[in-house]
Design an enzyme around this catalytic site. Sequence first.
Site, short mmCIF file in Angstrom:
data_model
loop_
_atom_site.label_atom_id
_atom_site.label_comp_id
_atom_site.label_asym_id
_atom_site.label_seq_id
_atom_site.Cartn_x
_atom_site.Cartn_y
_atom_site.Cartn_z
N SER A 1 0.83 -1.20 0.00
CA SER A 1 0.00 0.00 0.00
C SER A 1 0.87 1.26 0.00
O SER A 1 1.71 1.43 -0.89
CB SER A 1 -0.95 -0.05 1.21
OG SER A 1 -1.98 0.90 1.09
N ASP B 1 -8.66 -4.73 -6.33
CA ASP B 1 -8.20 -3.78 -5.31
C ASP B 1 -8.20 -2.37 -5.89
O ASP B 1 -7.41 -2.05 -6.77
CB ASP B 1 -6.79 -4.18 -4.86
CG ASP B 1 -6.22 -3.25 -3.81
OD1 ASP B 1 -6.95 -2.36 -3.33
OD2 ASP B 1 -5.04 -3.43 -3.45
N HIS C 1 -7.71 -5.52 -0.44
CA HIS C 1 -6.46 -4.76 -0.32
C HIS C 1 -5.53 -5.33 0.74
O HIS C 1 -4.35 -4.98 0.78
CB HIS C 1 -6.77 -3.30 0.01
CG HIS C 1 -5.56 -2.41 0.04
ND1 HIS C 1 -4.74 -2.21 -1.06
CD2 HIS C 1 -5.00 -1.70 1.04
CE1 HIS C 1 -3.75 -1.41 -0.74
NE2 HIS C 1 -3.87 -1.08 0.54
#
Length: 410
Positions: free
Chosen positions: A254, A311, A378
Site C-alpha cells: 500500500s 483492489d 487490499h
Amino acid sequence: MDHPQIQTLTPPNILERRLFLNSPHPTPPTTPFHDHFTPTTTMPAHRLKNKWMEYQGLNNWEGLLDPLDDNLRAELIRYGHFVESTYQSFDFDTSSDSYGMSRFPRISLLERTGYQNTGYRVTRNLWATSGIQLPRWMERAPSWVGTQSSWIGYVAVCDDKEEISRLGRRDVVVALRGTATCLEWLENLRATLTQVPGSRPDRCIPMVESGFLSLYTSGTKSFPSLQVLVREEIHKILQMYGDEPLSLTITGHSLGAALAILAAYDIKSTFNRTPLVTVISFGGPRVGNRSFRAHIEKQGTRILRIVNSDDIITKVPGFVIEDADVATDSDIHVTNLPSWIQQRVEDTQWVYADVGCELRLSSRDSPYHNGMNVATCHDLKTYLHLVNGFVSSRCPYRSTESRVMKKSMV
C-alpha cells in the site's frame, strides 16, 4: 539453520486487520502471525545461487510470471512476510503511550513477530514524518490525531552464511508498512503531482504524488526524514559489504509500496555504485508520471508490482494516458487522443504512469473469496494468499488446475 517454509493459506475468513480503507486508526490483529497458515502443503526453500539475479528481475522476470515460477513464488511470499512483520510490530492502540511506535525492540523484532530463523538481522528502524501543518484548533483533538512521526519499517541485512549461500548473495531488505495514522491518510489525499527535488527543469520533468514525497522527505529535529534514514543506512551497508555479491530489495504494501519506489529512485540517484535494486510492491498505488517512469527505468531499478484486479487502491491516484496496446479495461485510461489534448491533460498534474512489471491477480479467482469486500481485497494477507495459489493466466488458481488441464485435453 532451519529455513522458513512457504505454506498454503487458510480461507481468509479471519482477515480482520483494517488497513487502508476501513479506519483512520486500525486495530491490531488478534491472531498470531502464523494463524493464517496451515501445514498441509509446503514448498521447499530452493537454492537460487547463480540464478539469483533473474529472480531479482535482471531480465524483468521474463518467463517467470506466467506461469508463475515456484522459486519466484516462494521469494515473493518470503518478502511479503518481511512486510507483514511491520504490521505485527506497529502499535495501533491509540490509547497507548507507544502509539505509532514499534512494539518490539529492533534486535528481536523478527522473532517477536513470528518470523524466526530468517537469517536476517534488523539493523535500522525507519520512521516517516508528515509535512502537513495542522491548524491550531486541532490541539484540542486527541493526541493520536496529530501524530506527525511514526515507525514505518526497518532495514535488515542477511548475515547467516547458510542463507547467503542459498540466496547466492548477501541480501538487504527494506520493509515498509501501509497507512496507519491520520496524517498519513491526509498525505494520501494530496494526489497532485509535484516535481522530484533535484531533477532538472526540462520538458520531461519527473513528478510524483505530493503526499508520498512529503512522507519520504519530511523530518523534524527529533525524527530525521525517511530519506535521511534510508540514505545513512544504505551508505553504511555499501561501505561494509560493497565488495561482495549484494542485492537491495525494497518491499512494501500500500503506502509502503509507494514509498519503496521513491526509496529505490533516491538510492540510485544518490549513490554512484549500487548493486541491483529491486522493488517488490504489494497493492501499491500509482506514484509518478511518465517522465518519472522513464528516469527510474534508465537507472536500472527493477520493480515488480503485484496487483489484485479487485483492489481499488492499485487504480489510484489520478488516471493514466497510455498507448492503446498497453491499456487495460480495469484501469482508468485515456487513449487515442491527439497529442495537444494529451499535453493539456498532463498539465493538470493528475496524469500518472504505472512503473515496472506487473503480476496481476484477482480475488475472484480464489474459491475462498466469496465477496468483494474492499478492505479484504487490499489486505496484505489476501495478496499472499493469491500469490500462493496463482498458477497462470490460463489457470488462475491451483484448485482449478485439474479442471483446466482436463478441458485442454478434450
